[in-house]
Structures are given as structure tokens and as C-alpha cells.
Design a protein around this motif. Structure first.
Motif, PDB file in Angstrom:
ATOM      1  N   PHE A 523       0.833  -1.206   0.000  1.00 41.36           N
ATOM      2  CA  PHE A 523       0.000   0.000   0.000  1.00 41.36           C
ATOM      3  C   PHE A 523       0.870   1.259   0.000  1.00 41.36           C
ATOM      4  N   ILE A 524       1.922   1.255   0.824  1.00 43.65           N
ATOM      5  CA  ILE A 524       2.819   2.418   0.860  1.00 43.65           C
ATOM      6  C   ILE A 524       3.500   2.613  -0.492  1.00 43.65           C
ATOM      7  N   LEU A 525       3.929   1.543  -1.087  1.00 39.16           N
ATOM      8  CA  LEU A 525       4.569   1.645  -2.393  1.00 39.16           C
ATOM      9  C   LEU A 525       3.598   2.168  -3.445  1.00 39.16           C
ATOM     10  N   GLU A 526       2.366   1.692  -3.390  1.00 40.21           N
ATOM     11  CA  GLU A 526       1.374   2.180  -4.348  1.00 40.21           C
ATOM     12  C   GLU A 526       1.057   3.656  -4.114  1.00 40.21           C
ATOM     13  N   GLN A 527       1.038   4.091  -2.850  1.00 37.57           N
ATOM     14  CA  GLN A 527       0.809   5.508  -2.569  1.00 37.57           C
ATOM     15  C   GLN A 527       1.937   6.370  -3.138  1.00 37.57           C
ATOM     16  N   GLN A 528       3.175   5.895  -2.972  1.00 41.15           N
ATOM     17  CA  GLN A 528       4.294   6.638  -3.535  1.00 41.15           C
ATOM     18  C   GLN A 528       4.204   6.703  -5.059  1.00 41.15           C
TER      19      GLN A 528
END
Length: 697
Positions: A523-528
Motif C-alpha cells: 500500500f505504501i509503495l502504491e501511494q508513492q
């Protein structure tokens, strides 16, 4: 009047002799009850000195006989089918009111017997399983079949078969790399060991593929159980089809004499038991058997489940066998009458108990599979379902023998202590031969349960089962020939089950935690990535806006040029149109002349000139306005310089000085064309408002 039997002192008061004893030169006393003489008891003495009337005979205490099969008093109170171990001293059992094998006193008495455990070492390390997972207590024993010479002058020496046709496999199943359950598998081949070996090599992998995608708690859902049953059934069908196709190809090669050895029409039975959480998944195909037994609160062992033998006498199989071209024969190849219209007729079906099955029209087939054996009889088998046996499955749509297994989900949650015994027919065909299946199961259950209670290790128990000639009471008669024997014994309990469930829950929690961490990182990677994409889209939108602004400014420039050209064509009076000033916006002019060398253009034309685009007294510089009376400098060729911002520029048009500055209309036209060409090549014009001031100076 019936006399009461007097108590007998010494050894005779503990037990009654139930078998013949060896001869004794000194003395032997036997006590028997004559049931035909109203229960009166008479004592016979075979002591020689007693017959002679020796005076010392009355005080001489008789020696106890050598007892082999003594049975304790009160044996009839034990459950039906109970088999007692006669290797121990039975006198220790007399004063016990319950099953003696459940008492601590009796267990202490048997401590001396544990020395035999060294003769039966633990072999669990030979199998690729994790012994920290449950069920961890099991044992396996396999014995190749054997026979004895039938000639009187031959010694009693076992003649083993050339090869054992049974197979077995023990392995662990996993789910996402974690322990899921334990698989136990036994096959019983006939006609060769090829099919048995093939099934052993393929069925564990098929079970891993089917069950490896489910979690233990998923198996409690009814629709998941139905799905697993259908998938296992299809997997067994595909395994059977693959082996039959291989055999058919081999027979074609043999018929064409491309191979010299007869491939043989062999087959195998199959039993699989898989322990997963609180479930045992039982798969049964053929006449091998699984037996599940549990111990109740008073120490009795009761049969909880047993698989159904697929024999010709099974009604549902007999109908299909007969309808698909099979017939029932005796061991000497005589046809047994079968009426398919008589269903569930016990008297009629009793004749099928020892029947064999052969193919009615199997004398000729396209593969050249032999129909008769070496002794001239038609080939036949004594089981109703199997894997392999290509001769009985020439028609793949309607085979004589089916390969559909029975699959059962067994919930063992409420079993405090239990065991599972799975064995080939090398065990079941010799236990109390000709007895009913229920009686055989009860006898074996009590035999194994009694040994478990006495503390025998599992390897010793299965070895005792394999010794079919021992005087243990399991096998009713001495037989000249014995089949291959394979048995697996697994014990389990409530505490083990709870421990395994806790381990499964811990593994599942760790898996969920790792999955949540992976999801959070994802999720964090997708947000970035989303932020980066939004920034790129914003930059692209800004570029698009810049391009659109440049297009609008270019359009405004073209309008201004068109307006300027139109005003040059008109005839202006000296009084009203003198000193006309056109003021261009600073931003517009700066963008228009970006990248162009500053230049001065002055052209003069007569007032009456009508040439298009001639403007009298036009002065364009970076920051200077030339008066109309000053002679214009000669035109210079522009040089390219780096783009830079220019200060505001005012363009002044003075028509009064046009007559003195411009000499010909031709030069004015050429200059005007040059200005238009330069303006058209200008790029990167910034967006701005247009401010045109047409007031006289």
C-alpha cells in the motif's frame, strides 16, 4: 443335590487349565468339571506314588503344570471378541474387577516386559516427516508373502514370494510452506507391482495439489468438502487412465513383437488417510481396510469407523459389474448364477462372498491382452474396484471394474484416545477367517488397544500383527500360504489434537501477520507511485496550459498584424493622423522578439502610396524610438543571440515624417514583408493582454 466345589489351594485356585500341557515325569494334577454329571467335580491324580498308596503322598504338594494358554477367571465378563495375551502371569489379574490392562498396578507388573522393546526399534526417522507435528506416534511393518513346501519329506521352511507387491508412503502436506497435515498411504498390488509403484509415486503429489490450497478451517465447510471429494475422485480417475493408456501401448508393442516380455494386466487397491486438524480424510478403493477405534471411559475399545471392502458381494458393485459385461465365477472357474432383478437378497448374494470376477466377452481384444492364464482358466480377480487391470477396463465408458473411491471426512474432535490401523488384505483375510467384517474389526480393535494400554511401542504391535502364525489368538487356523502384509498404526489423543490445533492457529496467525505486513508495504509503495504519477500528470497539465497560452498569443499577434496591415492601407490626413502611436504590451513584445537580434527598421513612403503594409516612420528597438526627422540608419543583418528578457518597447508611428524617410513604395513593401517574416518565426510567445493605443502624439 449338587455338591459345592471345594477351593483348591495353590496355583489351582488362581486359574483353570484350558489347554493341553506337557508330560511331567514327577506329577501332574488336572482339575476338570464334568458338565454331564450335574456339575460334580472329581479330581484325578496321575501321581505314581499316590496309586501305590504311599503314606507320604498326602502331604506332598503337587507341582504346578507348565501352562500355555491359561485363561483367567472372569474372562467371560470382558467384551465380546476380546483377545487375551497369554504371555504374562494371569494370576495377577484375579482380584481386579475391571479391565486389568487399565490399572496402574498391572502396568507396574509389566515393567519387566519392556525389555523386549529393544527388539523393535523406532523407525519413524526413515520417513520424510516433521516429528514435531501431530500425529507423531506411528509405526509401519511390511512382510513379503510366503508359502511352505507341500511335500511331506520337505522341512518346514518358508518360501517367500519373489517380490512384495504392496506399497506404502508417509509424507507431510503443506499450505503456503507451513505444515498442513500428514498423509499415510498403502497399496496392495496384484498381478505385479508396477501399478502399485505407479500409484505410490503419483497419489501423494495429487493430494498435495488438491489440499495444499486450503486452510485447515476451510475443511469444515460442507461445500469445500464436496469440492475436495470431487477433485480427489477426478485425480484418481486420471491416474487410472494414465496407467491404462500406458499398458495398452505396451500390449500393442508386445503384439507387434517389438518387446519380448508380456506387460501383464496388473492392478492395485488404494487406501489413504490424511490427518488435517480435527479431520481424518479417508480414501478407500479395493479390499484393503482402515479401522478407527476409540477408548471409552471404562477402558473398552470401540470401533468408530471402518472402510467398506470393495468385494464382488457388495450389492452396488455387483449390479454394475454384471451390467458392464462381467460375470461371477468360483475359484475353479465355474459360473455363479446372478439375477440382477433380485436386489439385496442375502441368500442369493451369499454365493458371491468368495466369488471372483471375469470378463464375459474378453477372449479377443484389439490389444492382444491374454484372456486365459497359464493353467488354461479365464483370468479373474476377487475384488470389485481397483486402479489398473486393463483387461477389465477395455471399455472406458462402461468398465467392468470401477476406479471410483469412497471418500469420507471423519471428525475426531470428541475422541479422547484413539488409533487408526490401515492394512492390506494380508491382515484381514486371515483374522478369524470366514467371520463377519464386524467381528474381525472388533477382534483387531481389542487386540491392538490392549497392547497400546500395556505400553507396547507401536513397532512391536505391528510386528505382532504381521506374525500370522503366532499363538496370539488373532488367526483362527494354520494356513500353508500367506499374502503380502503391510500395516500402519497411528495413535492420537485429545491433547495431541488440541496441541496441533494450537500450532496450526499460531502458524496461521504468523501467516496473516506477514500477509498484513506485505499488504501494508504494498500500500505504501502504491501511494508513492500514485503521488509520483499525480506529480507527472500535474507537470504535463502545466505544459499543456503553456502550449495553449502560446497558441493564443500567436493568434493575438496575427490579429494585431492584420489590424496593422489594414490601417496602413487607409489614406490618413496629415492633420488628423499625424504622429500615430501604437503601444504593444511589454510581455507580448518581449515574447515576440525573444531570441531575435534587436534591429531598427525605418521606411518612408509617399503619403499617397497605396502599397500594402507600408507604415511611415516605424521604429522598433530594444529601448529607443527614432524621431521622424532623423534619417534612418542603413538596414543591418540580424545576428542570433541567446534569448533574453527585453524591457517594455513602445512602437511609434509618425505619419508626418513618412515623406522624408521613405523614398519609394517598393522599399516599404519589402521591409514590411521582412518584418512579417521575422514575426512569424518567433516562438515561445507568453500569454498576455493586448493593448493597442491609436492616439495621435
Amino acid at each position: 443335590m449338587t455338591k459345592k466345589r471345594k477351593p483348591i489351594t495353590g496355583w489351582a485356585s488362581d486359574t483353570l487349565s484350558s489347554g493341553s500341557s506337557d508330560d511331567d515325569d514327577d506329577s501332574m494334577v488336572s482339575v476338570e468339571t464334568n458338565r454331564k454329571s450335574n456339575g460334580r467335580t472329581r479330581q484325578r491324580s496321575t501321581d505314581a506314588s499316590t496309586r501305590r498308596g504311599s503314606p507320604s503322598s498326602a502331604s506332598t504338594r503337587p507341582k504346578p503344570p507348565v501352562r500355555k494358554d491359561s485363561i483367567p477367571n472372569g474372562l467371560k465378563k470382558l467384551p465380546k471378541g476380546y483377545v487375551y495375551d497369554t504371555e504374562i502371569n494371569q494370576s495377577a489379574l484375579m482380584n481386579l474387577s475391571v479391565n486389568p490392562s487399565q490399572t496402574g498396578e498391572f502396568m507396574q507388573h509389566l515393567k519387566g516386559k519392556n525389555a523386549l522393546e529393544n527388539d523393535f526399534p523406532d523407525k519413524r526417522g526413515d520417513y520424510p516427516v516433521d516429528l514435531t507435528q501431530e500425529p507423531s506416534t506411528f509405526a509401519l511393518e511390511q512382510q513379503t508373502g510366503y508359502t511352505y513346501p507341500r511335500l511331506r519329506n520337505s522341512g518346514r521352511e518358508r518360501l517367500p514370494k519373489p517380490d512384495c507387491e504392496d506399497g506404502f508412503f508417509i509424507t507431510d502436506l503443506t499450505n503456503n510452506g507451513a505444515f498442513l497435515g500428514r498423509l499415510f498411504c498403502v497399496t496392495d498390488g496384484h498381478g505385479g507391482r508396477a501399478c502399485s509403484s505407479f500409484v505410490i509415486a503419483t497419489i501423494p503429489g495429487a493430494m498435495q495439489v488438491i489440499l495444499g490450497k486450503y486452510r485447515p478451517k476451510d475443511l469444515s465447510l460442507p461445500h469445500i468438502q464436496d469440492l475436495v471429494k470431487s477433485q480427489i475422485t477426478e485425480a484418481v480417475r486420471l491416474i487410472d487412465k494414465e496407467y491404462l493408456d500406458y499398458k495398452k501401448q505396451q500390449y500393442i508393442l508386445y503384439k507387434e513383437k517389438r518387446i519380448t516380455e508380456d506387460p501383464g494386466s496388473d492392478g492395485t487397491t488404494l487406501i489413504v488417510n490424511i490427518f488435517i486438524d480435527k479431520w481424518i480424510i479417508n480414501l478407500n478403493l479395493g479390499d484393503s481396510r482402515s479401522l478407527l477405534s476409540s477408548r471409552d471411559t471404562i477402558g473398552r475399545w470401540n470401533v468408530e469407523f471402518h472402510s467398506e471392502d470393495h468385494t464382488p458381494a457388495l450389492e452396488r458393485l455387483a449390479q454394475t459389474i454384471y451390467a458392464n459385461g462381467g460375470e461371477f465365477v468360483t475359484h475353479d472357474d465355474k459360473v455363479i448364477r446372478f439375477d440382477p432383478n433380485l436386489r439385496n437378497d442375502k441368500k442369493h448374494r451369499q454365493s458371491l462372498k468368495e466369488a471372483r470376477i471375469r470378463v464375459r466377452d474378453g477372449a479377443s481384444n484389439e490389444y492382444g491382452i491374454p484372456y486365459r492364464t497359464k493353467n488354461g482358466q479365464a483370468a479373474s480377480v476377487n475384488l470389485g474396484a481397483c486402479i489398473g487391470d486393463v483387461l477389465y477396463k477395455l471399455d472406458p465408458v462402461n468398465p467392468v471394474l470401477s476406479c471410483k473411491p469412497d471418500i469420507t471426512f471423519i471428525d475426531i474432535t470428541n475422541i479422547q484416545q484413539g488409533f487408526l490401523l490401515m492394512a492390506s488384505d494380508g491382515l484381514w483375510d486371515y483374522v478369524k477367517k470366514a467371520h463377519r467384517t464386524q467381528d474381525q474389526n472388533g477382534i483387531v480393535s481389542q487386540f491392538v488397544g490392549d497392547k497400546v494400554d500395556r505400553g507396547w511401542n507401536h513397532q512391536r504391535i505391528v510386528c505382532a500383527l504381521s506374525d500370522r502364525e503366532a499363538s496370539s489368538g488373532l488367526y483362527s487356523e494354520s494356513i500353508q500360504e500367506y499374502d503380502d502384509f503391510t500395516a500402519i498404526l497411528v495413535t492420537f489423543g485429545k491433547q495431541q489434537l488440541l496441541q496441533q490445533q494450537k500450532q496450526n492457529q499460531d502458524i496461521e496467525d504468523k501467516h496473516l501477520l506477514l500477509q498484513q505486513q506485505r499488504l501494508q508495504e504494498q500500500f505504501i509503495l502504491e501511494q508513492q507511485k500514485l503521488k509520483q504519477r499525480l506529480a507527472e500528470e500535474a507537470a504535463l497539465q502545466q505544459k499543456l496550459r503553456d502550449v495553449e497560452m502560446i497558441r493564443q498569443e500567436q493568434a493575438n499577434l496575427r490579429k494585431l498584424e492584420a489590424a496593422a496591415n489594414t490601417s496602413g492601407d487607409e489614406t490618413l490626413s496629415d492633420s488628423s493622423q499625424a504622429n500615430t502611436r501604437v503601444v504593444f504590451p511589454t510581455v507580448l513584445v518581449a515574447a515576440a522578439v525573444a531570441g531575435v537580434e534587436p534591429m531598427v527598421v525605418e521606411e518612408a513612403a509617399p503619403a499617397s502610396s497605396t502599397s500594402t503594409g507600408a507604415v511611415a516612420g516605424v521604429s522598433v528597438t530594444g529601448a529607443t524610438t527614432f524621431p521622424a526627422t532623423t534619417p534612418p540608419p542603413p538596414p543591418t543583418r540580424p545576428t542570433q543571440q541567446p534569448p533574453k528578457r527585453t524591457p517594455p518597447v513602445d512602437v511609434v508611428m509618425d505619419e508626418n515624417s513618412s515623406s522624408a524617410a521613405l523614398t519609394s513604395s517598393t522599399e516599404s513593401t519589402e521591409a514590411d514583408d521582412s518584418v512579417q517574416e521575422r514575426v512569424s518565426r518567433v516562438s515561445g510567445v507568453a500569454e498576455g493582454d493586448q493593448d493597442v493605443d491609436m492616439s495621435p502624439c
